[in-house]
Structure formats: C-alpha cells, structure tokens
Enzyme design. Structure first.
Site, PDB file in Angstrom:
ATOM      1  N   ASP A   1      16.267 -28.732 -13.786  1.00 45.54           N
ATOM      2  CA  ASP A   1      16.026 -30.134 -14.162  1.00 45.54           C
ATOM      3  C   ASP A   1      15.154 -30.249 -15.421  1.00 45.54           C
ATOM      4  O   ASP A   1      14.763 -31.347 -15.809  1.00 45.54           O
ATOM      5  CB  ASP A   1      15.406 -30.921 -12.990  1.00 45.54           C
ATOM      6  CG  ASP A   1      14.025 -30.410 -12.606  1.00 45.54           C
ATOM      7  OD1 ASP A   1      13.560 -29.406 -13.213  1.00 45.54           O
ATOM      8  OD2 ASP A   1      13.395 -30.989 -11.702  1.00 45.54           O
TER       9      ASP A   1
ATOM     10  N   ASP B   1       8.454 -25.760 -11.896  1.00 45.34           N
ATOM     11  CA  ASP B   1       8.235 -26.020 -10.469  1.00 45.34           C
ATOM     12  C   ASP B   1       7.468 -24.873  -9.815  1.00 45.34           C
ATOM     13  O   ASP B   1       7.189 -23.848 -10.448  1.00 45.34           O
ATOM     14  CB  ASP B   1       9.574 -26.301  -9.758  1.00 45.34           C
ATOM     15  CG  ASP B   1      10.665 -25.308 -10.156  1.00 45.34           C
ATOM     16  OD1 ASP B   1      10.363 -24.102 -10.158  1.00 45.34           O
ATOM     17  OD2 ASP B   1      11.793 -25.736 -10.475  1.00 45.34           O
TER      18      ASP B   1
ATOM     19  N   ASP C   1      -6.588 -29.101  -8.933  1.00 45.95           N
ATOM     20  CA  ASP C   1      -7.101 -30.219  -9.733  1.00 45.95           C
ATOM     21  C   ASP C   1      -7.236 -31.432  -8.806  1.00 45.95           C
ATOM     22  O   ASP C   1      -6.266 -31.817  -8.153  1.00 45.95           O
ATOM     23  CB  ASP C   1      -6.078 -30.523 -10.841  1.00 45.95           C
ATOM     24  CG  ASP C   1      -6.726 -30.981 -12.121  1.00 45.95           C
ATOM     25  OD1 ASP C   1      -7.685 -31.748 -12.036  1.00 45.95           O
ATOM     26  OD2 ASP C   1      -6.252 -30.582 -13.194  1.00 45.95           O
TER      27      ASP C   1
ATOM     28  N   ASP D   1     -11.428 -33.860 -11.790  1.00 44.43           N
ATOM     29  CA  ASP D   1     -10.950 -34.526 -12.993  1.00 44.43           C
ATOM     30  C   ASP D   1     -11.785 -35.767 -13.323  1.00 44.43           C
ATOM     31  O   ASP D   1     -11.990 -36.624 -12.458  1.00 44.43           O
ATOM     32  CB  ASP D   1      -9.491 -34.950 -12.757  1.00 44.43           C
ATOM     33  CG  ASP D   1      -8.899 -35.663 -13.941  1.00 44.43           C
ATOM     34  OD1 ASP D   1      -8.653 -34.984 -14.946  1.00 44.43           O
ATOM     35  OD2 ASP D   1      -8.685 -36.891 -13.875  1.00 44.43           O
TER      36      ASP D   1
ATOM     37  N   HIS E   1      -4.708 -28.514 -21.262  1.00 46.00           N
ATOM     38  CA  HIS E   1      -3.582 -29.444 -21.351  1.00 46.00           C
ATOM     39  C   HIS E   1      -3.931 -30.734 -22.097  1.00 46.00           C
ATOM     40  O   HIS E   1      -3.058 -31.570 -22.321  1.00 46.00           O
ATOM     41  CB  HIS E   1      -3.110 -29.772 -19.939  1.00 46.00           C
ATOM     42  CG  HIS E   1      -4.166 -30.528 -19.186  1.00 46.00           C
ATOM     43  ND1 HIS E   1      -5.359 -29.942 -18.808  1.00 46.00           N
ATOM     44  CD2 HIS E   1      -4.250 -31.819 -18.808  1.00 46.00           C
ATOM     45  CE1 HIS E   1      -6.111 -30.851 -18.222  1.00 46.00           C
ATOM     46  NE2 HIS E   1      -5.457 -31.994 -18.200  1.00 46.00           N
TER      47      HIS E   1
HETATM   48  C1  GLC Z   1      -8.575 -35.854 -17.503  1.00 46.40           C
HETATM   49  C2  GLC Z   1      -7.359 -34.961 -17.569  1.00 46.40           C
HETATM   50  C3  GLC Z   1      -6.329 -35.653 -18.416  1.00 46.40           C
HETATM   51  C4  GLC Z   1      -5.963 -36.963 -17.764  1.00 46.40           C
HETATM   52  C5  GLC Z   1      -7.204 -37.816 -17.529  1.00 46.40           C
HETATM   53  C6  GLC Z   1      -6.907 -38.937 -16.581  1.00 46.40           C
HETATM   54  O1  GLC Z   1      -9.167 -36.018 -18.734  1.00 46.40           O
HETATM   55  O2  GLC Z   1      -7.709 -33.704 -18.041  1.00 46.40           O
HETATM   56  O3  GLC Z   1      -5.187 -34.867 -18.592  1.00 46.40           O
HETATM   57  O4  GLC Z   1      -5.073 -37.640 -18.590  1.00 46.40           O
HETATM   58  O5  GLC Z   1      -8.245 -37.082 -16.935  1.00 46.40           O
HETATM   59  O6  GLC Z   1      -6.722 -38.431 -15.311  1.00 46.40           O
END
Ligand code: GLC
Length: 581
Positions: A57, A61, A130, A232, A352
């Site tokens: 897709d 995954d 996370d 996060d 990321h």
């Molecule tokens: C953190 C993450 C990011 C996300 C943001 C909102 O900064 O690392 O990727 O967009 O939080 O959750």
C-alpha cells in the site's frame, strides 16, 4: 591535497573495532559512575510509515519492521524508538491518536505488534514507544463525547471556552493555517484549544481523570513489556487555564509562554510513581524546558520524574544559508557542562521533525556526502549522552530533490505553513527555499534498501517519493562496500559499545576557536580519547603539543591520516578518534 612537508607518517586506519576491549571492572572500581542501560543505549529511531512496506500500500508496516530486525541488530544499536503506531486519522501522521490501545490499520494489528516486540527482545533490542498525550485526535472517543454537550462527563477532558465570554485570548498554534489555537465548535457554541492542528485538541491535564487515563495507557504498554516511553510535546501539557492575555507578539517566543507551566512536575511525578518506577523503563521527554535549570529539574534522579529530555537548541542551528561551527560547539558544550555532574542528556542531529542531517549540518554533494555523513555519525556516537540515530542516517540519506513545489509536500506543518504565509503576504519564494532545506518531509522519505524499483521499500506507490539517489545510496550497496557510510556507522557503534570512555567519560572541548575543526576529548580514569572532526570542505590543520601521545587510531573515515609529531592535517570532513596506547 595536504602539504607533503607535514606528511611524516601515513597511517592506514584499518583499525577493527573489536580489538578494543571493554573493561567494565576498571571503570566501576575506580570511578563513581552511575551505570544505567539507557545511558549505554544506542537508540535507532524508526518512522514506521517510511521503513518497510510488506502489503504494497506504499506505507511501511510492523511486519516490515519485523522483516528488518536482523538488519537493525547488525547496526549495533540497542534500542528502537518507534514513532506513534496507534489508531489515527493521520492528520499529523499518527501524532493525532484516536485509540491509544490499538494499532493503526496501515501498520498492522496488535498481533503484529506482539510479534515485533518479542522478536526485538529475542535479539536484545529494546523498544521505546512514543506517547502523545499533550493532545489526542479529535476523532478520539473522549473528544467526540466532550464536544457533544457542555455537561457531558468528558467535557473537562479538553479545554473549552464558551462563546458567550467573547473571543478567547489569542493562543498561537504551530500547525493551524491561521495560526490560531482556538477553534470555534458550533455544536456547543464554544472554542476548543489546539496547540497543534485543529484535529489535535489539547487534553486538560488539570483533570485527574485525564491523568488516570494516561497512566492506565502507560501501564497497558508497560505490561506488554515495552522498555521505554518518549513523551511527545509534553512540556506543553500544563496550562494556565484562566487563559490570561499574553503580550502582543508572544508567538515569536511561544515556548516561553507554553513550556513548563505550573503543574507539569506534579504530573510527571505522578506518572513516575504510578508507572515508570514500577517497570524497568527509560523515559525521555521532547523538549527540555526553557532554561538549563528547568532541564535539570526534569531529569534530576532525586526528583523522580524522567531520565532525559531532548532540547532543540542544536537542531535549530542550521539555516538554508549555512551555520556557524562556533555556535554548534558552544551549544553542545553548554549542554554537556550543565549535565557533567548530574543528570543525563540526549544527543541527536535529526529525527522525524527535521530534514536529513547530512543536508543540514554537512554537505550532501556527491564528493562530500559520504565523508561528511560519516563525520556526523562519528560525532553523535562519541558524545556524552544517549545517542539517537535516525533511520537512514546510517546510510547518509539526503534531502530529496523531488520535493520542489508545495504540492510535493505531505506534511501538515508545511502545507498549513504555506497557507499562512500566503495569507500574510509573506515572501513565498523564501518560504519554499526554507522548506526545501528544512522540511520534515525530507526526513520522512522511504528507507533505501536496494537498487530495485522503489528501493525495495514497497511494491506499490510510495506515500512520499523515493530519493533518486537510492540507486547508489542503499543498504545493499553499502553493505558490500567496506568504506561505506553504513560500515563506518557499524564501526562507530561497536567502538562506543566496547569503550566506556565514550559513554561515561568526561567531555572537554579543546581549541574552541578553531574555525573548521570540532575537537574534544573524552576521559574516564586513565582512558582518554581525542576526537577530531573537520566540519569543512577544505583541509584543516590541528596542532597539539602532546599529539604523539595519541598514537592509536581508533576510527578514521578516510584510509589515511596525515600528521607530523605535533600537527594533524584533516581532509575535507575527515573524522578521527585517537587513543593513547
Ligand atoms: C512533536 C512531534 C511532532 C508532532 C508534534 C505534535 O513535536 O515530534 O512530529 O507533529 O509533536 O504531536
């Protein structure tokens, strides 16, 4: 070309990392270091959407990760941090969670997760999850309930402002196309707060029920056996819910107003006593407060909150028109010295939320991509603090030239940022220039496994375009090339794993005025190594009186090292670690 007068010796750096012996006994007997597995860990971050697709897709995954665990093990890393894999409508690629106890269907099933975790553990690889709980998705059941009526039991799970009180005081939103963190919701004639996108409403941490829910979620994953949590955006969780007016222009410095508000330490302590302290888990927060003191307070072991945090100072340094090595050295040295005696930090140059490190901090043109990527990996893996290595950086993956126009981007931050810049009549060329240099999408293009179509990432259409350089920059090719960025990365992880001095040793910046070279020592008891990194595309000389004492080349990203008894000449982006015999 180096000057031949300086060339008294040419040493072949055929050093094999396995030659170096780990000497745990010496270090523990003579030095009072507080050993912890998470300090010794080498973390490999996987953006699951972009790692390995198995069902065609175009989206990575969990089965794909399982298939690649032997590769991950071969890197010499010891833990994996996975970006969110929970159910999500993907407004922000999983950072908008609609069910914290389920797996996003794009990524697979809970059965896949359980298998992935046990296969990781079978290989002695730990897993860090996370945890996104500053906000949820607006499609989470809690929010659906909360928005349904003013007297719903879930109303206080989020921050609401009734419209009869007038417009709420302005709050800045990072991802909103208008920059406004309040969104009017007709159903109850009220505004809700979202520091990120409109589909990411902020949870109300003052509500003990919310805190209990989160602790239950953490326990759910800890019981499954995960080894750590990355919190996060957590420094934003506590808010002054009287919502005072902030000074005009506060958004230019919003961290000062959003981070570390009253209550945050209490929430962390609760999480620690209810969850973290009952499991052998590591904890890391995104964001390290507004000052070094605040960073300390988060990670001070005596306060029982979290183990480490990561600060943004260093990733904020590179700009489209370059950056200053002096600032880079100063930033890392400042953070090291603040935590030299107590506490612990994270070391990273990309993740990321960043574009590719070699394109930002070094040089991704053909001639320099490989040496400069090796140099940056040498840096990350020789600093004091837990290193976080982002997938693909072990290959020297670069920013993707296919991301040209705004239509090529997928990231909500890029797209809504563009809309906002347009509304505000900002310079859109400048906006795009910055995006081409620094967009998060550059760090999210698919992993480059081999030279076959779509780099072995997918048999379908990849969700973001592959970088065309995958034909030569890929795992398969690099595994076969002894001098590749990948093999250098593996030598570095082995060197760190086998040498406590690189984990626990004191850090000391030397010759801080040097314009091209970042030089520092790491020292643990009698063990001392000298790290020299040429951050420039020109040769650079480094003179040191006692250079002769560092007679062992522990690592070198070139085959040769030119030096006299008192001076070394480094080639462009050359990186060496020298030890005393
Ligand atoms: C953190 C993450 C990011 C996300 C943001 C909102 O900064 O690392 O990727 O967009 O939080 O959750």
């Amino acid at each position: 070309m180096y000057k031949s007068v300086l060339l008294m010796f040419i040493l072949l750096a055929t050093y094999s990392c396995t030659e170096s012996k780990k000497d745990n006994n010496t270090t523990t007997e003579t030095t009072n270091i507080d050993k912890k597995w998470w300090k010794e860990a080498i973390v490999y971050q996987i953006y699951p959407r972009s790692f390995q697709d198995t069902d065609g897709d175009g989206i990575g995954d969990l089965k794909g990760i399982i298939n690649r665990l032997d590769y991950i093990k071969s890197l010499g890393v010891t833990a994996v941090w996975l970006n969110p894999i929970y159910s999500s409508p993907n407004d922000d690629n999983g950072y908008d969670v609609s069910d914290y106890r389920n797996i996003m269907s794009d990524f697979g099933t809970m059965e896949d997760f359980d298998k992935m975790l046990s296969e990781m553990h079978a290989r002695d690889i730990k897993l860090v999850m996370d945890i996104v709980v500053n906000h949820s998705s607006d499609e989470h059941e809690w929010f659906k309930e909360s928005r349904s009526s003013r007297d719903n039991p879930y109303r206080d799970y989020y921050h609401w402002w009734p419209a009869e009180k007038g417009e709420p005081p302005y709050r800045y939103s990072l991802f909103d196309a208008e920059g406004n963190a309040w969104k009017y919701d007709e159903q109850t004639d009220s505004y809700y707060l979202h520091y990120f996108s409109q589909k990411q409403p902020d949870l109300n941490w003052e509500n003990p029920k919310v805190r209990q829910e989160v602790n239950d979620i953490l326990k759910f994953w800890a019981e499954k056996g995960v080894d750590g949590f990355r919190l996060d955006a957590f420094q934003f969780a506590a808010k002054d819910t009287t919502f005072p007016k902030f000074p005009d222009g506060f958004e230019k410095n919003f961290i000062q107003y959003y981070a570390m508000q009253d209550g945050l330490h209490k929430y962390l302590k609760e999480m620690n006593s209810e969850v973290f302290s009952n499991y052998d888990v590591m904890t890391v927060a995104e964001g390290a407060g507004r000052t070094l003191e605040e960073a300390h307070e988060l990670v001070d072991a005596d306060r029982n909150e979290i183990n480490m945090a990561y600060a943004f100072d260093a990733v904020d340094i590179p700009k489209a028109d370059g950056y200053d090595l002096a600032t880079f050295k100063e930033t890392f040295s400042k953070w090291d010295s603040a935590f030299a005696k107590k506490g612990w930090i994270s070391i990273f140059l990309s993740n990321h939320d960043q574009a590719r490190m070699v394109s930002r901090y070094a040089n991704d043109v053909l001639a320099y991509r490989a040496p400069s990527a090796k140099m940056l990996n040498t840096f990350i893996l020789s600093m004091r603090g837990t290193p976080y290595c982002y997938f693909g950086d072990e290959l020297g993956m670069t920013n993707n030239p296919k991301l040209k126009n705004i239509e090529d981007y997928k990231d909500i931050a890029a797209i809504n940022g563009f809309k906002k810049a347009k509304t505000n009549n900002e310079d859109l060329d400048e906006y795009m220039r910055n995006l081409r240099f620094g967009s998060r999408d550059h760090g999210r293009t698919p992993m480059q496994w081999d030279a076959s179509e779509n780099a072995g990432f997918t048999t379908g259409t990849p969700w973001l375009p592959l970088n065309p350089n995958y034909k030569s920059v890929n795992v398969n090719a690099e595994e076969q090339n002894e001098e590749s960025v990948l093999n250098h990365f593996k030598k570095m992880t082995a060197l760190r794993t086998n040498n406590d001095v690189l984990v626990y040793g004191d850090y000391k910046l030397i010759q801080k005025e040097h314009k091209q070279i970042y030089a520092f020592t790491r020292t643990l008891d009698k063990d001392e190594v000298l790290i020299l990194l040429n951050f420039s595309e020109n040769e650079a000389s480094f003179a040191l009186d006692n250079l002769a004492a560092y007679s062992e080349i522990k690592i070198n990203n070139y085959l040769e090292l030119a030096h006299t008894e008192s001076e070394i000449t480094l080639k462009p982006y050359q990186a060496v670690i020298l030890g005393k015999d």
